[in-house]
Design an enzyme around this catalytic site. Structure first.
Site, PDB file in Angstrom:
ATOM      1  N   GLU A  59      -7.551   4.879  -6.954  1.00 56.52           N
ATOM      2  CA  GLU A  59      -6.630   5.931  -7.779  1.00 56.52           C
ATOM      3  C   GLU A  59      -6.457   4.960  -9.090  1.00 56.52           C
ATOM      4  O   GLU A  59      -5.866   4.190  -9.016  1.00 56.52           O
ATOM      5  CB  GLU A  59      -5.456   5.951  -6.800  1.00 56.52           C
ATOM      6  CG  GLU A  59      -5.633   6.873  -5.786  1.00 56.52           C
ATOM      7  CD  GLU A  59      -4.566   7.420  -5.060  1.00 56.52           C
ATOM      8  OE1 GLU A  59      -3.323   6.987  -5.668  1.00 56.52           O
ATOM      9  OE2 GLU A  59      -4.234   7.774  -3.952  1.00 56.52           O
ATOM     10  N   ASP A  62       6.811   7.665  -9.478  1.00 55.35           N
ATOM     11  CA  ASP A  62       6.642   6.348  -9.635  1.00 55.35           C
ATOM     12  C   ASP A  62       7.802   5.637  -9.570  1.00 55.35           C
ATOM     13  O   ASP A  62       9.194   5.675 -10.088  1.00 55.35           O
ATOM     14  CB  ASP A  62       6.114   5.764 -10.919  1.00 55.35           C
ATOM     15  CG  ASP A  62       4.409   6.606 -11.107  1.00 55.35           C
ATOM     16  OD1 ASP A  62       3.911   6.801 -10.133  1.00 55.35           O
ATOM     17  OD2 ASP A  62       4.287   6.742 -12.375  1.00 55.35           O
TER      18      ASP A  62
END
Length: 260
Positions: free
Chosen positions: A50, A61
């Protein structure tokens, strides 16, 4: 439609427990090093990559990945560099690459143009963490047009109706969020991951890959006892930040032991 990622998952599972899927932000700590790092991951047991697109306002995140993305942006990373990085990695290793991108960045490039450039650089498709199938009309159309994988996220708070819609619209795998919150290594992968994976399987999903919180070979193996893939991000990003490509390669090789 064909799925490069689904084919790789199935091929790996025919040989061992399942695939290790590794995340890195493109452009971290700089573009050339991120390319070298992605190649090193593929050479040390990571089955699917990824490549994250650094973004200034992430919603998923955790602190390790946020810091890495901020550094990439501070060094001048621009989205068009992503496609160059993927092409360079694909020229060296035969590993499927998914772009992980917040949808706003894709919209800024133009959805059809973004999809076309994914094909041109050799990417397999995209993961869109902030996009739900109900609002993904343009991306669904473009990914069908260019035969790209598209991965949507499923969480434990989703209803069965929502999960069924995610399954119907995903191609490659369903990103199974192990725990509520942002990314980051945890001592224990949340038990809700197993429950959510079981729910996805009961609704017909054949490839549920678990991410968020996985940071050790033991956790990789534990996840692969019930899911079709284990996704690791923060542990790999931290290794690259701390010890460069060499430490990243060692970390990837160690994590990959959990797939056997």
């Amino acid at each position: 439609m064909t799925s490069t990622v689904a084919a790789r998952i199935d091929a790996v599972r025919a040989e061992r427990k399942g695939p290790l899927i590794g995340y890195l932000p493109a452009g971290f700590p700089d573009l050339d090093t991120s390319v070298e790092a992605a190649i090193a991951m593929a050479q040390n047991g990571v089955d699917i990559i990824e490549f994250g697109v650094p973004y200034s306002d992430p919603v998923m995140d955790g602190p390790v990945i946020q810091a890495a993305c901020q550094r990439a942006l501070g060094n001048g990373f621009q989205v068009p560099q992503l496609f160059d990085a993927i092409a360079r990695v694909r020229a060296e290793v035969d590993v499927p690459i998914l772009v992980m991108s917040y949808f706003n960045l894709m919209m800024q490039q133009g959805i059809d143009q973004f999809a076309a450039r994914l094909v041109d650089c050799g990417a397999a498709g995209a993961i869109t963490p902030d996009l739900i199938p109900d609002e993904a009309g343009e991306w669904l159309e473009a990914s069908d047009k260019y035969d790209l994988d598209r991965v949507f996220l499923a969480s434990s708070t989703s209803s069965d109706e929502r999960l069924a819609r995610i399954i119907a619209n995903s191609r490659g795998f369903v990103y199974t969020v192990s725990t509520l919150g942002v990314t980051g290594a945890r001592a224990d992968v949340d038990k809700s991951a197993r429950v959510l994976t079981d729910r996805l399987h009961a609704l017909g999903e054949q490839r549920a890959c678990v991410g968020i919180g996985i940071s050790t070979p033991e956790q990789v193996g534990e996840v692969l006892d019930y899911a079709e893939g284990a996704i690791v991000g923060s542990a790999l990003v931290r290794a690259l930040a701390r010890g460069g490509v060499a430490e990243l390669a060692d970390t990837a090789a160690s994590l990959a032991k959990g797939t056997h």
